[in-house]
Every structure is written in structure tokens, then in C-alpha cells.
Design an enzyme around this catalytic site. Sequence first.
Site, PDB file in Angstrom:
ATOM      1  N   GLY A  89      53.756   9.592 -38.838  1.00 23.92           N
ATOM      2  CA  GLY A  89      53.948  10.032 -40.217  1.00 23.92           C
ATOM      3  C   GLY A  89      52.881   9.417 -41.090  1.00 23.92           C
TER       4      GLY A  89
ATOM      5  N   ILE B 277      39.593   4.060 -48.825  1.00 25.21           N
ATOM      6  CA  ILE B 277      40.706   4.989 -48.661  1.00 25.21           C
ATOM      7  C   ILE B 277      40.144   6.303 -48.121  1.00 25.21           C
ATOM      8  CG2 ILE B 277      42.596   6.194 -49.835  1.00 25.21           C
ATOM      9  CD1 ILE B 277      42.816   3.069 -49.736  1.00 25.21           C
TER      10      ILE B 277
ATOM     11  N   GLN C 232      51.687   6.808 -47.844  1.00 25.17           N
ATOM     12  CA  GLN C 232      51.959   5.602 -47.074  1.00 25.17           C
ATOM     13  C   GLN C 232      52.527   4.513 -47.975  1.00 25.17           C
ATOM     14  OE1 GLN C 232      51.867   5.496 -43.657  1.00 25.17           O
ATOM     15  NE2 GLN C 232      49.951   4.436 -43.375  1.00 25.17           N
TER      16      GLN C 232
ATOM     17  N   ALA D  32      44.068   3.199 -38.502  1.00 25.64           N
ATOM     18  CA  ALA D  32      42.995   3.911 -39.216  1.00 25.64           C
ATOM     19  C   ALA D  32      41.663   3.205 -38.977  1.00 25.64           C
ATOM     20  CB  ALA D  32      43.305   3.994 -40.699  1.00 25.64           C
TER      21      ALA D  32
ATOM     22  N   GLU E  24      51.661  -1.073 -43.926  1.00 23.46           N
ATOM     23  CA  GLU E  24      52.614  -2.141 -44.245  1.00 23.46           C
ATOM     24  C   GLU E  24      52.601  -2.556 -45.718  1.00 23.46           C
ATOM     25  OE1 GLU E  24      53.687  -2.974 -40.905  1.00 23.46           O
ATOM     26  OE2 GLU E  24      51.960  -1.867 -40.161  1.00 23.46           O
TER      27      GLU E  24
ATOM     28  N   LYS F 236      40.911  -0.935 -44.285  1.00 29.17           N
ATOM     29  CA  LYS F 236      41.740  -2.115 -44.017  1.00 29.17           C
ATOM     30  C   LYS F 236      43.160  -1.779 -43.546  1.00 29.17           C
ATOM     31  CE  LYS F 236      40.144  -5.927 -46.902  1.00 29.17           C
ATOM     32  NZ  LYS F 236      40.501  -6.619 -48.176  1.00 29.17           N
TER      33      LYS F 236
END
Lengths: 758, 181
Positions: A480, A643, A652, A523, A719, A715
Site C-alpha cells: 500500500g 520525495i 503514506q 524506496a 514510518e 530517505k
Amino acid sequence: MDQSPMFETPLFETHVGSPRNRVDGRLKVTGAAPYAAEFTAPDLAYGYVVSGAIAKGKITNIDTSAAMAVPGVVQVFTHQNRPRTAWRSGAYQDEVAPPGKPFRPLYDEHIVYSGQPVALVVAEDFEIARYAASLVRVTYEAEKHQTDVAKVLGEAYVPPKKRSGITPPPKPKGDSEAAFGASPVKVESEYRIAVEHHNPMEMHATTVVWEGGGRITVHDKIQGAQNSQSYITHVFGLSNDDVRVISPFVGGAFGSGLRPQYQLFLAVMAALELKRSVRVTLTRDQMFTMGYRPDGVQNVALGANPDARLQSIRHDLIAGTSTFEDYQEATVNWSVMLYRCDNATATQKLVKIDTYTPADMRAPGAPTGLFAMESAMDELSYKLGIDPVQLRLRNYSEVDEANGKKLTSKELRAAYQIGAERFGWARRNPVPRSMKEGRELIGWGMATGAWEAQMARTAARAVLTADGRLEVASATADIGTGTYTILTQIGADALGLPMEKVTARIGDSSLPKSPVEGGSWTAASAGTAVRLACDTVRQQLFKYARGMDNSPIANADLAQVAFQGERIALISDPSRFVTIADAMRAGGVDRIEAEETAVPDKLVQARYSSYTHSAVFVEVRVDEELGQVRVTRLVDAVAAGKIINPKTARSQILGGVVFGISMALHEESMPDHNLGRFMNHNLAEYHVPVNADIHDIDVIFVEEQDELASPIGVKGLGEIGIVGTAAAIANAVFHATGKRIRELPITIDKVIGTKETA
Amino acid sequence: MADLDLPLRQGFAPDAGISQALPDDIPITLTINGERRELHVRPWTTLLDLLREDLSLYGTKKGCDHGQCGSCTVLIDGQRMNSCLALAVTKDGCEVTTIEGLAAPDGTLHPMQEAFIEHDAFQCGYCTPGQICSAVGLLKEGHARTPEEIREMMSGNICRCGAYTNIVDAIEDVMAKEGAK
Ligand code: FES
Ligand code: FES
């Protein structure tokens, strides 16, 4: 245009850095995306798990005769008739297992936690299996159990073996005890959180397709297909050629899909034994019989001078783990790492309780530890009479205070500033209970969030074909998170293609090697791997283009051309170009393939620490009479490097924030220690936020250049959204009510039952 | 798929010696995504399991099987309903629309599906079919007008990924476009 240090040639960013819709969006909104329990096979049998009723002891008898007599039941597996599997517990150790001996389903008569699977009923259809499971009679000899961490604090120990991949608490700095004693201003308190279960919407499930000849294809709910594959091969003594794991879609996991869950073992066991396809789906109740976010008793003591400079930090934790594994997560480290302070100590101990082993759950450790630390910082700000943001700025550090290393980047200062501005923090009346509207008290609180920016060794393949299509592939997962989409963006920009011409393939054990998808490293890692593989393809393609007869770019080198619009063109004169199709034709090939591995830079790792940071600002409204808390406004300013896709990135963070709100106000697995079991094992009694609980959430990505965290500047974001959120909410509740609540979740009883301290 | 008129699952002849004889299948008729189906179902089979396991319409999700999460939401005679709470036999004669039936036959997405993609109103996608069916039902009901009302009336559908704000944006968007028509 962005030039990353590791890559020699410039990349023209058409898609990277721009909001893009999910490439798997259509499949998901039409119901066509298949999850683990939705693969099917001819002659599929259904397994239903029988869960154990006691927390500790022995099975003295299992009577399966009534179940076996139900027409349509194929077999009932128990520890008495299960097929032979690996004998060594080490064979059950998966990629992310903590030190210890992993739980082995149906291994023997011993019961080590409540809800442990004790039998698997396999039948021709689901309802028959479910019905027959209700007829399995198990008798036990119970032993005294202990599931209450607070009762065994005296038995706390430092885990003898550190969990690989988890940073242990830092070495003590200075003398925190003496400095605390000498500090004129101090706070010291105990903090607790509730045990939480991940509860992704998709329940854990495995469909094993019997391919004949001992070969199986496995569709598992897992965050890393290769982790399931190696678990199966080790446990059942199979080779990689016999077992392929294909899990293209995962209906949420949040860490519950990092380690193979017991339904995988049971489904594979049954399929191999019955030589037919088998599916095992857990029930929602059974989602409470696996790993969880551990509770612990935390103590935080802070000492400061009247000028608001920290003199002493101490953070101690005693957390629960199972009797068979030493689960560890980084909980106390953050308190030392974040702020400038010469005297700091953090310790982390475990106690054994009779539950399943805790498991990584979204930002494992960080929201737990920072709830305590950032609550203490807030309390300290009131004692010092300083604004909470100012207190953090006063103690701001430009290095990793836990080890003195430099940071690859840290735009937390900007995050505080931008977040505060957007929120309107300057208008805050610092006095608790000073803001009111109607019968609601209004509180504004803030906190800091941090998470490690990691990279893990990951391989990827890129294949460009003559029709101008590119496929990028790696055995990672998309739970997701948007992995499909960002890998597509990266591939498209690397070769100058529209996204429609790029396909990302993941979630398949036969693809290039990747670790589990977790820790926010995907990522950065898979993204870099795809970029590397595409770069190799680029170079090859460029060679063909330049070598073409009368090539318009014959004299150019790679740095002088742009791959854009399905062409390779001179940057200085875009009218001189070669199309991808022509280049391939010139090379006489119909495909260019490359596989590359992204590896974290050892030198960077030795010299630097790397973190994402956030500043969370929250408004709560508290109905004083009812004790009800609502989070009406939240601003999360996140500094997380580059990003790739602002749209999925924002999602996210939104998801992490909702998890944080949930941690602060809703979520709680309630144990009955007499029974040793979590009692509210369903979604009506285990509260998670619904739509009406969630209001205004404003996500800001703070500009942050980082050329060291990962070669593509990323980065990670999975989380950081949850970290700090619960603390900010607790701090806002204090500002609203004058009540300092140090135990999550902040439920009505606590709001009403806590005394005002301001 | 052609009209089915056969027992969907292998029948098990009740064995005289065994007390665990299973109940007989019951014939029902359902119109599913516009197609009339003659079906034989066990009395204990839920509409959700019928859709998923017998008809391979896996778009409708199971998130709890207890009416607590909304993942299994479908439209029954145009009304949103938790299909895990409905025994299939009780829906004899009904019209059922699942997520697979929302797009036009030519593949054109329903405006709500489009809006969900545009607003990134999902992450893992597991709650999504239920959210979309629920949102389509909500609009038909015509009670929700403000974002606050949308939130309240969409609260039967849990999204553990936390896509709520985007879900509300998507629904508002479709509402505004329909209002403008
Ligand atoms: S599966 Fe029906 S409401 Fe959860
Ligand atoms: S999108 Fe994952 S549960 Fe809603």
C-alpha cells in the site's frame, strides 16, 4: 534536472518528483487486484485453524473423530499426525527473526501462548472446515502462566544476543545520575502504552497451489516473497526450484507480514501431505494470536538548567517478549539521539511472558519511546516556563547525539518553523485550560518525530524491448506504500519513457533478490537498484545510438544527451536525436537487459547517521463532561529527503498519522491476565479510527537535500508519520485539560479519572 | 459466464452411519452485476462467501466476517449492505452489484472509481471495493451533504491504511460533479 552523486549522467525528471496516480489504481478500484486468499486452483481444499484455549501447559488429548466424520472433511492435522518437518528450530528462523527459537506450529503437545494453533481442519469447502473445526475436542493440562509484564519486572534481563539490524541502546554519556541530582529543574515519570495488534484489513492467508511432482506455487500475505520462500524450503526440506512465492498484492501489513505467520506453515504442510491445493485464511480473532507491538514500563527522567538547556537524560525500558524469542526494537535510543546533552543514559531490558513473540509494528519502538520522551519534554517546558518548540530548539543538535556521528541531513529546524507557521502556533496561549469553545476545552500540543533512514542490499532488473517498453523488477513488495508506482516513475525517467510504457514487477520470489519490504528502506533501496539497472540499459542503448550510421549524436558523450520523449537527444540541440526504436535497430537487438544490485555505502555508514524527522502539531477538543477527545486539526511537517511521488508520499504520512491518532486515543489489546489472553479480539471491541474520528490532517514535506542517505536522495516515509503523533496528542490533551496522561490510549476513563496538575 | 444451474460445490451424500449429515442445497435466483443466476446454495453460506468462493467474484473483500469492518459492502437492490452478514438464501430474487459490476461494460470506470484513483483514496486497496460500493450507496441515499456528514455515514467502512481524508475528498468531488449536472 537532478544529478545524483553516484550517477554520472543527468536524469531529466518528468515523473520523479511529481504527483502521479498509482499505477495499480485501476486494479484496486475494480476489485481485480488479487490478494493471497484470492488465487484459486482446481480442487482447492480449505483449511480452518483450531486455536488453543490455554496460555501455557500441555495438550493431553485431541479428539478429531467428530470432525473427521463430517462429510467433506479431508483431514485433521494435529501435532500427533503432522508430517515430519525440519527438526532443528533454526530451520524456522526467517530473515527478520529475533534471537531465540521460533515458534513451530503443531510441533508437539506443548502450549506456549493462548490462541496457539493446535489443529488444522482441511475440507472440501470453507463452511465445512469451519464447522468441523468446532467439533475438535482438545483437553489440556494447564500450567501457571504469566502474561503481565508489570508482575515480573524483577526478572528483567539485558538480552544476551542482540537482534540483527536493530541498533542497541547507545553507550552512556557522562554521568546522568549525578547531573540529574544537580539539575535545578527536573521531571521524572513512568509511561505505558497498550499492546497493539497490527490488524491489517486483509486477514493473514495463504493459498498453496499444488503444481504436481512436489512443486508448489504459494500466494502468501507477506512483505517479502523470498522470506516466505526460504522459510518453506528450510522447514520442509525443499529446493528453491520447488517453491515459488507470488504475492503481488498485500492488503496492509504494517509489520505483521514481515515474518511468515503460522498459516503459511499450515497451508504448505497440508498441501504437501495431501498433494493438492490448499488455502488457509485466518479469522479476525486469530489476527490476535500473532505478533504485537509490545508494551513495556518506561521511565524518563530529564534534568535542565533554568536556561532550558538539558543537563541529564535518562530513559529506561522493560518490555515484554515471549518465552522463546528475545524480541528487540529501538525504543529508548531516540531520547539520547535527538537532543544536545552531555549526560545521557538509555537502557532496555526484557522480561519473558507467556504470549507470542512481539513483532515489528509501524516504526517499531520509535512512537513508544518518543511518546515517553516527548511527553517528558513537554512537561519540562511547563516547568521551565518556555514554549515547547523553543525548548526543542534550545537543545537542537546537528549531530547524532547517540554516537557523535554527523548526519546526512537534518531539516528538523525548518520543520518546526514551517509546521508551527502553518498551524498558527504563535497564537497559542501557553496556559493550560485557557482555550475553550462551548463545552469543549481546546488544547494545542506538539512533538518531534524521528526514524532511521536506511538502505538495504537490493537487486533489480531492467528489460527494454524493441516495442519501446520497459520492465523493471525486484522481489520487493507493495503493501500500500506505492512501490509499484515509484519504481515505474524511476524507470520511466531513466529511459525517457511515458509511464504507460513501463511495467513494475514485484512480489515474486523468482525476481532479483530483495529483503522484506519494511523499515522505510524500500524506496531508497529498490529505487536505487532500479535506477542502477536502468543506467546500465541506458549506457548500452546510448552506445547503439551513437554507433548508428550517420548518427546525429555521434560525437556526444552520455552526459551531453537527454533521454526524453522516447528519444536520446543532444541537450544542446534537441533537434539532433535518435529514437529508442532506431537505436535498438542499429544495435541489432530486440531487448536490452541488465541486473544491478544497490548496496549501502559502507564509508557513508561509518561516518554518518541518517534519519527522517518530523514536527507534529495537534489541536484536540476535549468534552470535559464526557471525557471525549477529538483530534480536530493536525499538521505534520516532515523532512525526509527527496520525495519521488508527492501524492503517494502524502498518503503514506496520512496513514502513519492515523496510526498515531489510533495509538493515542483508540487502540488497545486488552489482556485478561487470569486467562492469559487478549479478550477484545474483534474489530468492534478493538478500536481503530473510523472516518468520523479523522478530521483535518495537513502534510508538509520540508525541502531537504540529501546526497548521502541513498544515491537517489530518498530517505523513506513508511514510518515517520506515526512517530511523535501520539506524544503531540497527549501534550495537546494536557494543554486542554491540565491533565498529564502517561498511559496510552487516552480513553474517557483516563481523562475523567486523572487529576489536574496544572 | 453462462447461466449456471448446478450445485456449485460437490455434493456429499449423507452417510447413514454418520450423524453429521449436511443440510440440502436450496435453489435461489440472484441477479449479480446485471446477470441472472440460478444457484443452489447451502443455508449456511453467506452472500460474501457465495460471491468469493463459488462465483470467484473476489473483488468483494472479507475483513472480519462479523459485520464490523465494511470490507464486504455490496449493493443489494441499490442499498449498501455487509454481505458477510447476509445469508445467501435470504437474498433470493435480489439484485446484487459488486465492485466488478460498477464500471461500464466497455471498461469506463464509474465516477466514484475515477475519483478514488485521482484522490489517492486508498493504499493497500483491500478496503477499497467496500468503500467505493458504500460511497455509491451513500450518494444514492442522498442524506450526506457536508464533509462532516460524509465522515459520519462512511464510518461503517474501516480503512486501516488511514486513507479517510482522501476518501472524503473523493466522495465530495463526485457529489459536486453530480450536483453540477
Ligand atoms: S467482512 Fe463483512 S463487515 Fe467485515
Ligand atoms: S486502503 Fe488499505 S485498508 Fe483501506
